[in-house]
Design a protein around this motif. Sequence first.
Motif, PDB file in Angstrom:
ATOM      1  N   THR A 123       0.852  -1.191   0.000  1.00 31.49           N
ATOM      2  CA  THR A 123       0.000   0.000   0.000  1.00 31.49           C
ATOM      3  C   THR A 123       0.888   1.241   0.000  1.00 31.49           C
ATOM      4  OG1 THR A 123      -0.112   0.226   2.429  1.00 31.49           O
ATOM      5  CG2 THR A 123      -1.714  -1.248   1.381  1.00 31.49           C
ATOM      6  N   ASP A 124       0.280   2.376  -0.315  1.00 28.89           N
ATOM      7  CA  ASP A 124       0.993   3.631  -0.113  1.00 28.89           C
ATOM      8  C   ASP A 124       0.789   4.076   1.332  1.00 28.89           C
ATOM      9  OD1 ASP A 124      -1.571   4.675   0.064  1.00 28.89           O
ATOM     10  OD2 ASP A 124      -1.503   5.717  -1.861  1.00 28.89           O
ATOM     11  N   GLN A 125       1.325   5.239   1.671  1.00 27.95           N
ATOM     12  CA  GLN A 125       1.272   5.670   3.067  1.00 27.95           C
ATOM     13  C   GLN A 125      -0.149   6.009   3.523  1.00 27.95           C
ATOM     14  OE1 GLN A 125       3.878   9.035   3.132  1.00 27.95           O
ATOM     15  NE2 GLN A 125       2.356  10.454   2.307  1.00 27.95           N
ATOM     16  N   ASP A 126      -1.067   6.156   2.573  1.00 35.71           N
ATOM     17  CA  ASP A 126      -2.463   6.426   2.921  1.00 35.71           C
ATOM     18  C   ASP A 126      -3.295   5.151   2.992  1.00 35.71           C
ATOM     19  OD1 ASP A 126      -2.027   9.226   3.020  1.00 35.71           O
ATOM     20  OD2 ASP A 126      -2.224   9.341   0.828  1.00 35.71           O
ATOM     21  N   GLY A 127      -2.643   3.991   2.778  1.00 34.82           N
ATOM     22  CA  GLY A 127      -3.367   2.730   2.878  1.00 34.82           C
ATOM     23  C   GLY A 127      -4.047   2.287   1.604  1.00 34.82           C
ATOM     24  N   ILE A 128      -3.761   2.919   0.482  1.00 34.67           N
ATOM     25  CA  ILE A 128      -4.341   2.514  -0.803  1.00 34.67           C
ATOM     26  C   ILE A 128      -3.563   1.304  -1.320  1.00 34.67           C
ATOM     27  CG2 ILE A 128      -4.933   3.214  -3.140  1.00 34.67           C
ATOM     28  CD1 ILE A 128      -6.484   4.676  -0.964  1.00 34.67           C
ATOM     29  N   VAL A 129      -4.259   0.257  -1.687  1.00 35.74           N
ATOM     30  CA  VAL A 129      -3.614  -0.989  -2.122  1.00 35.74           C
ATOM     31  C   VAL A 129      -2.954  -0.789  -3.485  1.00 35.74           C
ATOM     32  CG1 VAL A 129      -3.986  -3.403  -2.731  1.00 35.74           C
ATOM     33  CG2 VAL A 129      -5.226  -2.408  -0.815  1.00 35.74           C
ATOM     34  N   LEU A 130      -1.652  -1.156  -3.543  1.00 33.29           N
ATOM     35  CA  LEU A 130      -0.897  -1.104  -4.789  1.00 33.29           C
ATOM     36  C   LEU A 130      -0.658  -2.493  -5.368  1.00 33.29           C
ATOM     37  CD1 LEU A 130       1.812   1.525  -3.729  1.00 33.29           C
ATOM     38  CD2 LEU A 130      -0.365   1.950  -4.874  1.00 33.29           C
ATOM     39  N   VAL A 170      -7.044  -0.545   2.259  1.00 32.81           N
ATOM     40  CA  VAL A 170      -6.945  -1.867   2.868  1.00 32.81           C
ATOM     41  C   VAL A 170      -7.745  -1.944   4.157  1.00 32.81           C
ATOM     42  CG1 VAL A 170      -4.848  -1.333   4.174  1.00 32.81           C
ATOM     43  CG2 VAL A 170      -5.309  -3.687   3.476  1.00 32.81           C
ATOM     44  N   VAL A 171      -7.847  -0.830   4.876  1.00 36.90           N
ATOM     45  CA  VAL A 171      -8.560  -0.845   6.150  1.00 36.90           C
ATOM     46  C   VAL A 171     -10.036  -1.150   5.945  1.00 36.90           C
ATOM     47  CG1 VAL A 171      -9.099   1.612   6.155  1.00 36.90           C
ATOM     48  CG2 VAL A 171      -8.834   0.425   8.329  1.00 36.90           C
ATOM     49  N   ARG A 180     -10.634  -0.126  13.166  1.00 37.66           N
ATOM     50  CA  ARG A 180     -10.049   0.673  12.092  1.00 37.66           C
ATOM     51  C   ARG A 180      -9.320   1.906  12.613  1.00 37.66           C
ATOM     52  NH1 ARG A 180     -14.918   0.149   7.525  1.00 37.66           N
ATOM     53  NH2 ARG A 180     -14.629  -2.127   7.229  1.00 37.66           N
ATOM     54  N   VAL A 181      -9.862   2.567  13.609  1.00 39.57           N
ATOM     55  CA  VAL A 181      -9.185   3.744  14.172  1.00 39.57           C
ATOM     56  C   VAL A 181      -7.841   3.332  14.764  1.00 39.57           C
ATOM     57  CG1 VAL A 181      -9.314   5.552  15.924  1.00 39.57           C
ATOM     58  CG2 VAL A 181     -11.350   4.957  14.594  1.00 39.57           C
ATOM     59  N   ALA A 182      -7.832   2.235  15.515  1.00 34.28           N
ATOM     60  CA  ALA A 182      -6.582   1.751  16.112  1.00 34.28           C
ATOM     61  C   ALA A 182      -5.587   1.349  15.036  1.00 34.28           C
ATOM     62  CB  ALA A 182      -6.870   0.574  17.037  1.00 34.28           C
ATOM     63  N   HIS A 183      -6.076   0.775  13.925  1.00 38.01           N
ATOM     64  CA  HIS A 183      -5.180   0.386  12.829  1.00 38.01           C
ATOM     65  C   HIS A 183      -4.518   1.618  12.206  1.00 38.01           C
ATOM     66  CE1 HIS A 183      -3.733  -1.829   9.305  1.00 38.01           C
ATOM     67  NE2 HIS A 183      -4.187  -0.816   8.579  1.00 38.01           N
ATOM     68  N   PRO A 205      -6.947  -9.432  14.755  1.00 38.09           N
ATOM     69  CA  PRO A 205      -8.051 -10.081  14.043  1.00 38.09           C
ATOM     70  C   PRO A 205      -8.275  -9.412  12.693  1.00 38.09           C
ATOM     71  CG  PRO A 205      -8.899  -8.718  15.820  1.00 38.09           C
ATOM     72  CD  PRO A 205      -7.414  -8.727  15.969  1.00 38.09           C
ATOM     73  N   SER A 206      -8.708 -10.202  11.719  1.00 37.60           N
ATOM     74  CA  SER A 206      -9.006  -9.688  10.391  1.00 37.60           C
ATOM     75  C   SER A 206     -10.353 -10.259   9.963  1.00 37.60           C
ATOM     76  CB  SER A 206      -7.904 -10.089   9.409  1.00 37.60           C
ATOM     77  OG  SER A 206      -8.105  -9.478   8.160  1.00 37.60           O
ATOM     78  N   VAL A 207     -10.957  -9.610   8.986  1.00 36.11           N
ATOM     79  CA  VAL A 207     -12.287 -10.041   8.551  1.00 36.11           C
ATOM     80  C   VAL A 207     -12.210 -10.494   7.094  1.00 36.11           C
ATOM     81  CG1 VAL A 207     -12.960  -7.690   7.869  1.00 36.11           C
ATOM     82  CG2 VAL A 207     -14.723  -9.388   8.381  1.00 36.11           C
ATOM     83  N   HIS A 208     -12.800 -11.656   6.838  1.00 37.40           N
ATOM     84  CA  HIS A 208     -12.869 -12.205   5.482  1.00 37.40           C
ATOM     85  C   HIS A 208     -13.982 -11.506   4.705  1.00 37.40           C
ATOM     86  CE1 HIS A 208     -13.502 -15.311   2.327  1.00 37.40           C
ATOM     87  NE2 HIS A 208     -12.223 -15.610   2.542  1.00 37.40           N
TER      88      HIS A 208
END
Length: 770
Positions: free
Chosen positions: A248-255, A277-278, A287-290, A313-316
């Motif tokens: 991802t980039d620093q803003d969390g956008i998946v590359l 990704v969040v 999400r806030v904690a992430h 934890p992650s969500v499918h």
Amino acid sequence: MNLSGRLALGVTLPVVAILLALGLIHGASWSGLGLAVGAIAVVLMIAEIIARSLSKPLAQAVEGLSRGEPAPVSTASGHEIARLTAALADLSAQLGSRQNLLETTVESIRDLVVIADETGAVVVVNAAARQLFGIDAGFNSLTGVRSFECYYADGVTPMPIAESPLVRALRGEDIEALELVVKPRSGAPEVCLVANSRPLRDDAGNLRGAVSVLHDVTARRQAHAALVESEQMAQAIISTALDAFVQTDQDGIVLDWSPQAEALTGWTRSEAVGCKVVELVVPEELRVAHRQRITRFLQETAAGGMGMRYESPSVHRDGHLFYVEVSLNALKRGDGYVVNAFVRDITQRRVAAEQLIQAQKTESLGRLTGGIAHDFNNMLTVITGTIELLADGVKDNPQLAAIAKLISDAADRGAQLTSSLLAFSRKQPLQPAETYVNELIGEVVRLLSQTLGSQIEIRTELRRDAWLAFVDRSQLSAALVNLGINARDAMPEGGTVTFATRNVQLGIPEAVARGVERAGDHLVIEVTDTGVGISPSHLEKIFDPFFSTKEVGRGTGLGLSMVFGFVKQSGGGIEVRSEEGRGTIFRIYLPKADGVAPRADEEDEAPVRGGTETILCVEDDVRIREYVTGQLESLGYKVLVAANADEALAIVRRGTAFDLLFTDIVMPGSMNGRQLAETLMAGRPAMRVLFTSGYSDGALPTQQGRGGHGIPLLTKPYRRSELARMLRRCLDLQVDFQGDPVPQPYSVLPDLERFLRENPPDKTDPRSAG
């Protein structure tokens, strides 16, 4: 006309004009004209001499300048000539200086420079070009023999001379960034070049030659090839790695989103790239904690940090939760960062860790309860045995008989308590066998239908093809009764309890997730209720010993822990699913049996029967030893008594004969009961053995073999009738000289008698009339 001629002409013309004018003035006679012509000839000769003397220094200066020599300036030749000569010398010096500067500049250029005239002859070639091409000025680029070969950019296809950049420029073409490869025939490494070539023209537009400048891009091309190879290798590693890769980039956008990430999360690469990704895999409440974690990570990276690892934890995509371990690193790119994350599914590892913690708790409790249960069972053996004798003695006194029964019931209750403790700690002696679970559930349902009350409906959904389970029948029955009673307590206003069976094949991941001992075929027993359900906080602790949600005095908190321990000791697993207000499902996984279930032993309703054989009794507890000795003698047996294995071996060495070894399992001394039996059976394979214990402490790894009769075990506490029955069963079993049971001929009579007891003939049936 040369310079001296032009000077003579310039001096003569004015003189001739004057003489002609004078001749005309004195008269146009032939004598006058002849005189004028003669004078003109003399003047011309004088003018020629004067012109030659004036032009000679200037000519000498020009010739010297053309050779690059300094021109001396002489004032004796005339002031104007001296000035002209000086100007020419100064101009020549400037041109020479500029030419030297140009040649030095071209020579020092790192790029290759080649200039040729219109015939293809090289007129200028710098050091870099000479070193690579091995040519000098004068080499003909069209016909000269080359010490190198040119190829197109692929390095394989030869480039004809006519297509070389310099030759094409000689044809008037402009060449822009043409890639080629030069391979010296000397064996030196090949060189990758980028050529730019231009034709050279004069002011009239006529082609006078061409220039070619070639830039060495070998290092850049090698670096690019290495980068491509590195990227291909990285992609191959990422594609074949077990872990998922997310960039991802620093803003969390998946590359980037690897195939493992697709399998782990359910999101395809085309769906994930460009999204945050969040929003794809992080539970909403986290999400806030992430975001805060990633911000802190980038700040630490900017300060020189190396990376971060965490579990979360992650969500499918389908909504179910799973646990992952994430390893982060960040790379600077422009003004921002690229964040690389390797993600590993640790759900099974967490389950295994929780099971390990539970096993450690169980082991600790087992060590504590094991010793207590051993001593307590010894005391209960004496109590239950003697109360049986006491009850026989006071049976004619109702008041004393009631007291004896009260003591007996209390002893039975104590035996159940120790059995539950040992079941949870997985230390209870089990006698597993191939069991028809459907048939067993039918018996349990008949028992519960009289116990649960009319407000509870009991249903069964038993698969007819259900496999046999390898399990202790009596312990499984107690576990199912326990679950049924718990279901009743969860439905105070009534409801439905359902018992179901089905077959399942568990792979390794499923086996680990359910906590079973090994993968393979298992029988599943489901006990479902429609009760109030279990809260999440209680769900994590329901198998803990002494945990109970019931009122004080209504339970010991050992029911479910006993079920859990029994199932785990049997090599199976148990799981629970529950939601508040929607009921509860317990699933028990039991290993499939290999063989066919044996016929259940008939309950011996005949009077207690003794014998006259000799019994070697080995018991370390003096009270138990005295009690058992008395019971055996009352049954007619001869008894040899030993307090431990050493005393028993001493009796055997003396040659004393005996028919059966009756030994406790857990004993102090050099060996336990199992080791004593193995030692004696080494020389007496046909020797009969009956073990007894309330806590084996692992001394008997398998209480029952799958294919044979197993190890006979009398569990403490036991009553006189149970002791007598087990002794006769062992003594009456016919064995060969190797100790193997002798097969008995099959008789249909026991099966017929059992069928008639279960299906008595109807007296009113006319077909039964004689």
